[in-house]
Motif scaffolding. Structure first.
Motif, PDB file in Angstrom:
ATOM      1  N   ASP A   1       0.854  -1.191   0.000  1.00  0.00           N
ATOM      2  CA  ASP A   1       0.000   0.000   0.000  1.00  0.00           C
ATOM      3  C   ASP A   1       0.888   1.238   0.000  1.00  0.00           C
ATOM      4  OD1 ASP A   1      -1.910   1.943   0.264  1.00  0.00           O
ATOM      5  OD2 ASP A   1      -2.958   0.983   1.945  1.00  0.00           O
TER       6      ASP A   1
ATOM      7  N   HIS B   1      -4.106   5.480  -4.474  1.00  0.00           N
ATOM      8  CA  HIS B   1      -4.970   4.441  -5.026  1.00  0.00           C
ATOM      9  C   HIS B   1      -5.569   4.833  -6.369  1.00  0.00           C
ATOM     10  CE1 HIS B   1      -5.647   2.595  -0.753  1.00  0.00           C
ATOM     11  NE2 HIS B   1      -4.375   2.633  -1.124  1.00  0.00           N
TER      12      HIS B   1
ATOM     13  N   LEU C   1      -5.733   4.927 -10.500  1.00  0.00           N
ATOM     14  CA  LEU C   1      -5.534   3.905 -11.528  1.00  0.00           C
ATOM     15  C   LEU C   1      -4.578   4.436 -12.597  1.00  0.00           C
ATOM     16  CD1 LEU C   1      -9.189   2.558 -11.884  1.00  0.00           C
ATOM     17  CD2 LEU C   1      -7.287   1.561 -10.597  1.00  0.00           C
TER      18      LEU C   1
ATOM     19  N   ALA D   1      -3.551   0.638 -11.143  1.00  0.00           N
ATOM     20  CA  ALA D   1      -3.106   0.208  -9.823  1.00  0.00           C
ATOM     21  C   ALA D   1      -1.629  -0.144  -9.837  1.00  0.00           C
ATOM     22  CB  ALA D   1      -3.926  -1.000  -9.378  1.00  0.00           C
TER      23      ALA D   1
ATOM     24  N   THR E   1      -4.788  -0.930  -3.850  1.00  0.00           N
ATOM     25  CA  THR E   1      -5.633  -0.408  -4.930  1.00  0.00           C
ATOM     26  C   THR E   1      -6.377  -1.540  -5.618  1.00  0.00           C
ATOM     27  OG1 THR E   1      -4.046   1.384  -5.264  1.00  0.00           O
ATOM     28  CG2 THR E   1      -5.634   0.986  -7.012  1.00  0.00           C
ATOM     29  N   VAL E   2      -5.685  -2.682  -5.822  1.00  0.00           N
ATOM     30  CA  VAL E   2      -6.332  -3.837  -6.463  1.00  0.00           C
ATOM     31  C   VAL E   2      -7.509  -4.318  -5.614  1.00  0.00           C
ATOM     32  CG1 VAL E   2      -6.017  -6.226  -7.188  1.00  0.00           C
ATOM     33  CG2 VAL E   2      -4.222  -4.545  -7.630  1.00  0.00           C
TER      34      VAL E   2
END
Length: 739
Positions: A452, A456, A458, A460, A465-466
């Motif tokens: 992390d 977050h 895109l 990702a 984020t995923v």
């Protein structure tokens, strides 16, 4: 006789008188029995007598008759008449002295003279001479010893005028590997026969070609190489191994020590015999304290039920299970809740269910737990066959997400709270069993930044984020129990409260590292749902249904997820602790009695939120752990690839690489996932016996470790043993084969 002579003389005298009468000043005296001779210029004539005295007839030398008047019958003079006097001048003309034993005859001083004829024929075996009437003759000295000039004979005898060798020399060198002959000029020649038998032959008894040799005594770092070297052409005069001289015994045997390397070693032998015939032999071997022999075998698995389309189908009857626990039971048995891809398989599932469970419904492996209407099989395979009951699936009351089979064999969607006493599992009838892994063969490091990074957006670039994207696609309503509360008291009656059309803002996810796993914090904000309270008890005057709106500012979910590896080398995850808190709750009841009912529901709403918190925690645990196992389990990669053969005319070698989990180590500074790895060819071409690839890591002397630097957000390492397995299996598959 006298009369005839006199007549001849008279004729000659008359002839000369006639000649003289024709003119000329020279006179020639012709004497009986003599050639004419030149007279002087006085013109005195001689006389001829008949009594045998000087009788001559003078013939005058005149111009035009020199040839007859002055001829002295000497081929070595030039005859002429000059001033009525004959002149005979000596010449050097070629002549013939009439002697067969002379040659090169020539005139000299008026006489024909020749040099003695050379009758020497250069032959030792003749006597050379010249005889009148025969010329040169050569008489053979038969029987006399001579030298014929041929080094291929030991003695010569004169025969018929030439020297003939009598005793040839022997050029046989007693060597079957030569062609023996004699050159008359150079003598004996022994030409080497080019053949396998007539050159050095090197046989290595130990170590065998391409062998895997175990280094058994680590205190002795040497290996003894033994064998024989011989040649049919003659003794071995020079023999080396990797450039070092090696002694050869009289019987051709040899034994020498080398210090090999752990891993691959090359032996290069060079031999030469007395005939200068040479041979090189090169072979290799592997040397290591241990070897890894990768193999794959298709093994038949037992089936307690029945087989349909290559799948084992087995039904189980127990005290009852929810869909999730039933799936876990099937996974523990090596399969999943029934995955059905054909009518034959559906019939077999029905037959098994009837045989074991009678008329009871049974769980099968289809569900739409993650996203409403997006049905999936438990094993992730494609849905290509369905057998729904009429008007199914209907998602009754918005909460039917798991599938079961009726007694009729048709399918229905059930509420996740339903307990069925029968479930049907499907599992493979065979499996590929791999042995000979590099353990560990690969390693994957996940650092805090990859887990992390706080951003977050895109695309990702971290796992948080995923999971945020995945959770956003998750049907949050499935986490909220329905009914949300039962037997809630209001106005003297009781109501079951249902939440409809749940809407939320996009959830957020934060991940952090802990020893043994991760802490996941998910926040779901701006939750809004319709309220439908259905009366279960109470006065006739109380409304049967009350509607309104529920608003929740934030649902915060904290969960500790721990990871481990099962004995079957699969990744396992479970939620160790879950804490769910719901904040900012408000209820808005429709109608005139709304404020009154809201007041009456006040205490019940708090209790309802507590129930929701517990339910969300339980449901999240059931959904989150498999989700994480699927995500991280994909890191145990497996793939097929082809490797071009060294032989350009050969087909590429088809290879397979597979990995599974060896162990995991989750720490606050990063997570390490160790994988076992194996590589095998699709088809084994080389059947040569081998112990496998040498255990190379650490030079084969220490326990294999993963060299993780922990300097990058993510690191993937591959140990030497994995590389060795790939090339070893490529060799097995024919990577180095030539026709």
């Amino acid at each position: 006789m006298l009369e005839a002579a006199m007549q001849s003389r008279m004729f000659l005298s008359l002839l000369w008188v006639v000649l003289l009468s024709l003119g000329g000043a020279c006179a020639v005296t012709v004497e009986a029995g003599l050639d004419p001779e030149i007279t002087d210029a006085s013109g005195d004539s001689g006389s001829a007598t008949a009594d045998g005295g000087d009788t001559s007839i003078e013939v005058a030398c005149i111009e035009g008759n020199a040839a007859s008047a002055c001829n002295d019958n000497n081929p070595c003079t030039q005859d002429s008449c000059e001033n009525e006097q004959c002149v005979n001048i000596p010449t050097t003309a070629v002549c013939d002295d009439g002697n067969e034993c002379t040659e090169n005859d020539a005139c000299a001083d008026g006489a024909c003279v020749g040099s003695s004829l050379n009758c020497d024929d250069g032959e030792f075996c003749t006597v050379d001479k010249c005889e009148q009437g025969s010329g040169c003759i050569h008489v053979s000295k038969d029987g006399v010893e001579c030298d014929d000039g041929d080094v291929c004979t030991t003695a010569g005898i004169c025969q018929i005028g030439s020297c003939a060798g009598v005793t040839p020399i022997s050029c046989h060198d007693l060597n079957d590997c030569t062609i023996d002959s004699c050159d008359p000029a150079k003598g004996c020649k022994n030409k080497l026969i080019v053949s396998q038998a007539c050159r050095p032959n090197i046989v290595v008894d130990y170590p065998p070609r391409a062998a895997g040799v175990i280094w058994e005594d680590l205190s002795v770092p040497t290996l003894t190489v033994t064998g024989t070297v011989k040649s049919g052409a003659g003794p071995i005069t020079e023999f080396t191994l990797n450039g070092a001289e090696v002694s050869v015994a009289d019987d051709g045997s040899f034994s020498t020590e080398i210090t090999p390397n752990v891993g691959g070693n090359t032996l290069e032998f060079d031999a030469e015999d007395s005939m200068k015939s040479a041979r090189k032999r090169v072979q290799s071997f592997h040397w290591s304290p241990g070897f890894i022999d990768p193999k794959v075998e298709e093994v038949a698995l037992p089936c307690a039920g029945q087989v349909a389309d290559g799948v084992c189908i087995t039904a189980y009857l127990d005290s009852g299970s929810l869909w999730g626990p039933a799936e876990q039971k099937c996974v523990a048995l090596g399969g999943h809740l029934a995955v059905i891809h054909s009518e034959a398989q559906n019939d077999a599932v029905k037959a098994q269910r009837e045989s074991v469970c009678g008329e009871k419904s049974a769980w099968i492996g289809m569900n739409d737990n993650v996203k409403e209407g997006n049905y999936v099989w438990a094993d992730g395979s494609e849905i290509d066959f369905t057998y729904w009951a009429e008007n199914e699936p209907n998602d009754w009351e918005g909460d039917e997400d798991v599938i079961g089979m009726y007694a009729s064999g048709f399918w229905n969607d059930f509420n996740g709270d339903v307990v069925l006493k029968c479930h049907v599992c499907t599992s493979p009838t065979t499996e590929k069993q791999y042995t000979g892994h590099a353990d560990p063969g690969m390693g994957i490091f996940i650092g805090p930044e990859l887990l992390d990074d706080g951003d977050h957006g895109l695309p990702a670039n971290d796992l948080a984020t995923v999971f945020e994207v995945v959770l956003g696609e998750f049907d949050i309503a499935k986490l909220i129990p329905n009914p949300a509360a039962k037997d809630v008291s209001a106005s003297g009656g009781t109501y079951d409260i249902y939440l409809k059309n749940v809407q939320t803002a996009k959830p957020t996810v934060a991940l952090s590292l802990i020893d043994g796993g991760w802490t996941i914090m998910a926040k779901i904000k701006n939750v809004k749902a319709g309220i439908e309270a259905l009366k279960t008890q109470g006065s006739f005057f109380l409304p049967g249904k009350i509607t309104g709106t529920l608003k929740i500012k934030t649902i915060t979910i904290l969960a500790d997820v721990l990871f481990a590896v099962t004995p079957d080398h699969e990744l396992d995850a479970w939620v160790e602790k879950t804490d769910v808190s719901i904040d900012g709750v408000s209820v808005d009841i429709n109608g005139i009695l709304g404020p009154l009912i809201e007041n009456m529901l006040g205490g019940s709403v708090g209790s309802m939120m507590e129930d929701m918190e517990k339910q969300i925690g339980d449901e999240l645990g059931n959904a989150l752990a498999p989700m994480l196992v699927d995500a991280l389990g994909s890191l145990a990669l497996g793939f097929d690839f082809e490797l071009p053969s060294v032989n350009p005319e050969a087909a590429p070698v088809q290879m397979k690489v597979a990995t599974d989990f060896s162990w995991v180590d989750f720490k606050t500074d990063g997570d390490l996932l160790a994988l076992r790895s194996i590589a095998v060819p699709d088809d084994v071409v080389v059947t040569h016996e081998s112990k496998g690839a040498p255990a190379r890591s650490g030079c084969g002397l220490v326990e294999q470790k993963l060299a993780i630097l922990k300097e990058a957000p993510m690191e993937i390492v591959m140990n030497d043993d994995t590389v060795n397995l790939i090339f070893y299996s490529a060799w097995r598959g024919g990577f180095l084969e030539f026709d």
